[in-house]
Design a protein around this motif. Structure first.
Motif, short mmCIF file in Angstrom:
data_model
loop_
_atom_site.label_atom_id
_atom_site.label_comp_id
_atom_site.label_asym_id
_atom_site.label_seq_id
_atom_site.Cartn_x
_atom_site.Cartn_y
_atom_site.Cartn_z
N GLY A 52 5.71 32.43 56.23
CA GLY A 52 5.97 31.02 56.04
C GLY A 52 6.38 30.63 54.63
N LEU A 53 6.68 31.63 53.79
CA LEU A 53 7.05 31.35 52.41
C LEU A 53 8.56 31.13 52.26
CD1 LEU A 53 4.88 33.96 50.49
CD2 LEU A 53 4.41 31.53 50.83
N THR B 23 13.24 37.79 48.40
CA THR B 23 12.17 37.51 47.44
C THR B 23 11.42 36.24 47.85
OG1 THR B 23 13.49 38.50 45.67
CG2 THR B 23 11.64 37.10 45.00
N PRO B 24 10.12 36.33 48.10
CA PRO B 24 9.34 35.15 48.51
C PRO B 24 8.87 34.35 47.30
CG PRO B 24 7.94 37.07 48.55
CD PRO B 24 9.31 37.55 48.13
N PHE B 25 8.67 33.05 47.51
CA PHE B 25 8.18 32.16 46.46
C PHE B 25 7.03 31.32 47.00
CE2 PHE B 25 12.53 33.10 45.31
CZ PHE B 25 12.49 33.24 43.93
N LEU B 26 5.99 31.18 46.20
CA LEU B 26 4.87 30.33 46.59
C LEU B 26 5.18 28.86 46.38
CD1 LEU B 26 1.81 32.28 45.14
CD2 LEU B 26 2.68 32.29 47.48
N ALA C 150 -0.37 36.92 42.44
CA ALA C 150 -1.11 37.29 41.22
C ALA C 150 -0.61 36.52 40.01
CB ALA C 150 -0.99 38.79 40.99
N LYS C 151 0.68 36.25 39.95
CA LYS C 151 1.27 35.56 38.80
C LYS C 151 1.10 34.04 38.88
CE LYS C 151 4.76 38.95 37.56
NZ LYS C 151 4.40 38.96 36.15
N TYR C 152 0.65 33.55 40.00
CA TYR C 152 0.57 32.11 40.21
C TYR C 152 -0.45 31.45 39.29
CZ TYR C 152 0.35 27.69 42.70
OH TYR C 152 0.37 26.37 43.02
N SER C 153 -1.56 32.14 39.03
CA SER C 153 -2.57 31.60 38.12
C SER C 153 -3.46 32.75 37.65
CB SER C 153 -3.42 30.54 38.81
OG SER C 153 -4.27 31.14 39.79
#
Length: 275
Positions: free
Chosen positions: A80-81, A91-94, A259-262
């Motif tokens: 669902g990304l 490449t998926p994105f949050l 992991a890079k989100y926060s």
């Protein structure tokens, strides 16, 4: 011999149990993330995500459905990304905004003291080669009435299999931002995406260095080739097998993005995958 078989059976049971618990735990983290972590990241001084800013509803519209924040129209694709093609790879994105063409998104950014708007723009990869594609244009304005085009006069046609375009737009001394996409006489699969869209401070640089404790499946496979899995499974080998299964189920790119989100996400994943 029989004792070794029983020991291995016990380890395999524990191995499967750990995987199940890990999946459940990470799923719960994702649910919490949707309500809490997004706000934490957006309060940073260096940037704010566009999907955390309210667009002007009366000036914004889409050709199909509704404006979507941080999610894909096709919820069954890539967890669902939002997904774009970057360097010939899905490449998926949050974070991001999805607005089916023809679409207009208008933002009042006068209260935000940032210098640039950055984003990957294109059509969501879930659509593949379907449809006629879209053209995307970005404008800025100091009064909300007179608009200055900041992208190409004749932008390229983009489809779901097209390479995404990265844009960096100067927004100093402007008050409004407009994102516009037009269909090409066919509204099929025109899922226009503004992925990882941000307002950023001058000097901000995206950290694209991969998190080292999350490896591609190919690297895990090379390590596993060197293991003696016929003997009793060591704790170190068991951890590698768990890590490989974990990455296989959730996806290397998705885990890297998560992991890079926060910093909280990074430390949670580090604990989950290395402890």
């Amino acid at each position: 011999m029989e004792k070794n078989m029983k020991n291995n059976e016990s380890r395999i049971f524990n191995y499967l149990l750990k995987i199940s618990l890990s999946f459940t735990f990470l799923f719960l983290i994702f649910l919490v993330n949707n309500n809490q972590a997004i706000l934490a990241v957006s309060n940073q001084d260096e940037f704010i995500y566009l999907s955390d800013i309210q667009y002007i509803e009366e000036q914004s519209s889409v050709g199909y459905g509704s404006i979507l924040l941080d999610t894909n129209i096709n919820t069954g694709f890539n967890n669902g990304l939002i997904t774009l093609i970057i360097d010939e790879k899905q490449t998926p994105f949050l974070k991001g905004v999805l607005a089916h063409a023809p679409s207009t998104l208008v933002y009042d950014i006068s209260e935000y003291n940032y210098d640039y708007f950055t984003s990957y723009i294109g059509v969501d990869a879930s659509t593949g080669t379907r449809g006629n594609g879209v053209k995307i244009a970005i404008y800025t304005s100091s009064n909300g009435e007179d608009w200055d085009l900041k992208t190409e006069v004749s932008p390229p046609v983009q489809k779901g299999d097209s390479e995404a375009i990265f844009v960096k737009i100067d927004i100093k001394d402007v008050k409004y931002l407009k994102l516009y996409s037009t269909d090409l006489k066919n509204k099929d699969s025109d899922h226009t995406v503004y992925a990882n869209a941000k307002l950023i401070k001058n000097g901000y640089e995206e950290d694209n260095t991969p998190v080292d404790f999350i490896k591609p499946l190919e690297e895990y496979d090379e390590i596993i080739k060197e293991m003696n899995l016929e003997a009793q499974i060591s704790e170190e080998n068991e951890l590698i097998l768990l890590q490989r299964k974990f990455v296989s189920c959730f996806g290397y790119d998705i885990l890297q993005a998560y992991a890079k989100y926060s910093d909280e996400n990074l430390e949670t994943l580090r604990w989950l995958m290395t402890d």
